[in-house]
Design a protein around this motif. Structure first.
Motif, PDB file in Angstrom:
ATOM      1  N   ASN A 106      64.355  52.304  44.319  1.00  0.00           N
ATOM      2  CA  ASN A 106      65.263  52.746  45.372  1.00  0.00           C
ATOM      3  C   ASN A 106      65.981  54.004  44.889  1.00  0.00           C
ATOM      4  O   ASN A 106      66.943  53.924  44.131  1.00  0.00           O
ATOM      5  CB  ASN A 106      66.279  51.662  45.718  1.00  0.00           C
ATOM      6  N   PRO A 107      65.523  55.179  45.324  1.00  0.00           N
ATOM      7  CA  PRO A 107      66.101  56.433  44.809  1.00  0.00           C
ATOM      8  C   PRO A 107      67.546  56.668  45.218  1.00  0.00           C
ATOM      9  O   PRO A 107      68.180  57.586  44.697  1.00  0.00           O
ATOM     10  CB  PRO A 107      65.172  57.504  45.391  1.00  0.00           C
ATOM     11  N   LEU A 108      68.073  55.860  46.141  1.00  0.00           N
ATOM     12  CA  LEU A 108      69.489  55.988  46.475  1.00  0.00           C
ATOM     13  C   LEU A 108      70.365  55.631  45.280  1.00  0.00           C
ATOM     14  O   LEU A 108      71.480  56.156  45.138  1.00  0.00           O
ATOM     15  CB  LEU A 108      69.848  55.087  47.657  1.00  0.00           C
ATOM     16  N   SER A 138      61.930  58.209  38.526  1.00  0.00           N
ATOM     17  CA  SER A 138      62.225  57.228  39.582  1.00  0.00           C
ATOM     18  C   SER A 138      63.409  57.688  40.418  1.00  0.00           C
ATOM     19  O   SER A 138      63.922  56.939  41.242  1.00  0.00           O
ATOM     20  CB  SER A 138      62.566  55.869  38.950  1.00  0.00           C
ATOM     21  N   THR A 139      63.846  58.912  40.210  1.00  0.00           N
ATOM     22  CA  THR A 139      65.137  59.385  40.715  1.00  0.00           C
ATOM     23  C   THR A 139      65.010  60.458  41.791  1.00  0.00           C
ATOM     24  O   THR A 139      63.978  61.123  41.919  1.00  0.00           O
ATOM     25  CB  THR A 139      65.963  59.953  39.556  1.00  0.00           C
ATOM     26  N   ASN A 140      66.090  60.651  42.521  1.00  0.00           N
ATOM     27  CA  ASN A 140      66.175  61.721  43.514  1.00  0.00           C
ATOM     28  C   ASN A 140      67.631  62.209  43.598  1.00  0.00           C
ATOM     29  O   ASN A 140      68.135  62.535  44.655  1.00  0.00           O
ATOM     30  CB  ASN A 140      65.720  61.217  44.887  1.00  0.00           C
ATOM     31  N   GLY A 204      59.703  69.389  49.953  1.00  0.00           N
ATOM     32  CA  GLY A 204      60.711  69.085  48.948  1.00  0.00           C
ATOM     33  C   GLY A 204      60.525  67.733  48.300  1.00  0.00           C
ATOM     34  O   GLY A 204      59.653  66.943  48.691  1.00  0.00           O
ATOM     35  N   CYS A 205      61.372  67.454  47.327  1.00  0.00           N
ATOM     36  CA  CYS A 205      61.201  66.238  46.529  1.00  0.00           C
ATOM     37  C   CYS A 205      61.378  64.964  47.341  1.00  0.00           C
ATOM     38  O   CYS A 205      60.672  63.972  47.122  1.00  0.00           O
ATOM     39  CB  CYS A 205      62.141  66.241  45.328  1.00  0.00           C
ATOM     40  N   PRO A 211      58.685  58.594  48.922  1.00  0.00           N
ATOM     41  CA  PRO A 211      58.021  57.327  49.246  1.00  0.00           C
ATOM     42  C   PRO A 211      57.544  56.539  48.032  1.00  0.00           C
ATOM     43  O   PRO A 211      57.671  55.311  47.995  1.00  0.00           O
ATOM     44  CB  PRO A 211      56.841  57.774  50.124  1.00  0.00           C
ATOM     45  N   GLN A 212      57.005  57.215  47.013  1.00  0.00           N
ATOM     46  CA  GLN A 212      56.522  56.500  45.839  1.00  0.00           C
ATOM     47  C   GLN A 212      57.670  55.957  44.990  1.00  0.00           C
ATOM     48  O   GLN A 212      57.463  55.101  44.127  1.00  0.00           O
ATOM     49  CB  GLN A 212      55.617  57.408  45.002  1.00  0.00           C
ATOM     50  N   LYS A 213      58.884  56.434  45.281  1.00  0.00           N
ATOM     51  CA  LYS A 213      60.066  55.953  44.552  1.00  0.00           C
ATOM     52  C   LYS A 213      60.836  54.903  45.353  1.00  0.00           C
ATOM     53  O   LYS A 213      61.915  54.487  44.937  1.00  0.00           O
ATOM     54  CB  LYS A 213      60.983  57.134  44.208  1.00  0.00           C
TER      55      LYS A 213
END
Length: 372
Positions: A106-108, A138-140, A204-205, A211-213
């Motif tokens: 969950n990149p949140l 695993s980050t955003n 963009g990222c 989606p993969q994260k």
């Protein structure tokens, strides 16, 4: 005969140096030769081990903050040439997708804070040069977590530090640099980055890698909006190629630190001095676990082949398997490639370390029986 072996790891099976030892063993079974192993990687998994072992560095292990705030053991390395110290770091060791179960993605809420802790520790160890691979995140969070660990403060409208993870960016109003680690001004960062995505937008990222994260369509829209606002506050170039790497970590390095984004294999080849070794060789050997059309897209074997052909050397590659489109590698400097499997086996059997070592050794022996 002088042979230089610069082969990438066979992911999930053999490390770069183990693959090199297997090939060397096979060559020496067929003839006497002067064989040099030069471990390599393309900036992703295995870069720390390849550079540290190949250059007689020191492996370190540090307990840092993982992507969800838990503690993880992260391996990194130091190269010391007597004049300066260089830290070798893979961001995935502290904030990688491999550290999480599928249901945890969950990149949140994932953070790069642990990457900053690694940088901080390396600075305390005397490192002022950094080589950092930023694949497999695993980050955003735009690298905000990393920067926070280095003393930057990301504040909301109440002048309070925002929450870690991409979700904190929705509250970002200002950035305070008063307590940034002073030594950062003396540090230089070479960032192994093999993607060209901007920070925001359709390429963009958030849109491409979210989606993969674990991001759904609504999360992607929100994170993209938050990152755009973050970029405006930071004053960086959100459209620069690579700023979207590792969930925006490329942007953080370029905007806040003395960093350059470079193809990972170029960094590794330069740092290991492989070209000088190739100049003295008769034959160059490279390869990776799977060769296909993606191999020519900046991966290690093609970087090695390019150097080989620059000095008119014969270049041979070994691989665990080769796809039907792998022939394109011949157009990029690899004279011939050889898959090593000798019979029909399961994937588990093929990846078994002992089996892979034996198959690679025997394949190289048979090839070098023709080369004398």
């Amino acid at each position: 005969m002088k042979v230089v072996i610069a082969i990438d790891s066979f992911k999930g099976s053999l490390s770069s140096i183990e693959a090199g030892e297997a090939i060397k063993n096979g060559i020496l079974q067929s003839q006497n030769a002067d064989v040099l192993i030069s471990p390599i990687a393309d900036g992703g998994e295995g870069t720390v081990a390849a550079l540290v072992i190949g250059m007689n560095g020191t492996l370190k292990s540090s307990v840092v903050t993982g992507p969800l705030g838990n503690k993880v053991n992260a391996e990194w390395g130091i190269l010391d040439d007597g004049n300066s110290k260089t830290a070798i770091i893979e961001m995935a060791s502290a904030a990688g997708i491999v550290l999480l179960k599928k249901e945890e993605l969950n990149p949140l809420y994932t953070t790069t804070y642990g990457v900053g802790e690694l940088i901080k520790e390396a600075i305390h160890e005397g490192c002022r040069r950094f080589i950092i691979g930023i694949g497999g995140s695993s980050t955003n969070d735009g690298g905000v977590g990393m920067l926070e660990a280095l003393g930057f403060k990301f504040l909301d409208s109440n002048n309070e530090v925002i929450q870690r993870g991409a979700i904190g960016l929705q509250d970002l109003i200002s950035i305070n640099k008063d307590n940034v680690i002073s030594e950062l001004s003396d540090c230089v960062f070479r960032i192994a980055c093999d993607v060209k995505n901007p920070l925001c937008g359709d390429s963009g990222c958030s849109a491409v890698y979210g989606p993969q994260k674990g991001a759904d369509s609504e999360m992607i829209k929100l994170m993209d909006k938050w990152l755009e606002a973050y970029a405006d506050i930071a004053g960086g170039d959100k459209n620069y190629p690579g700023t979207g790497a590792a969930g925006g970590m490329g942007f953080a390095f370029l905007t806040f630190l003395n960093a350059s984004l470079e193809p990972g294999i170029d960094i590794v080849l330069e740092e290991t001095g492989l070209e000088g070794k190739i100049k003295e060789a008769d034959i160059v050997i490279t390869g990776e676990g799977r060769m296909d059309s993606q191999t020519v897209m900046g991966k290690a074997p093609i970087g090695v082949a390019r150097l080989g052909k620059k000095h008119n050397k014969r270049v041979i590659a070994f691989c665990g398997c080769a796809s039907s489109d792998a022939g394109i590698c011949n157009e990029y400097g690899i004279d011939a490639y050889f898959p090593i499997l000798r019979n029909i086996v399961s994937l588990e059997e093929a990846l078994d370390k002992n089996n892979a070592f034996d198959n690679l050794s025997k394949a190289s022996e048979q090839v070098f029986r023709l080369i004398k």
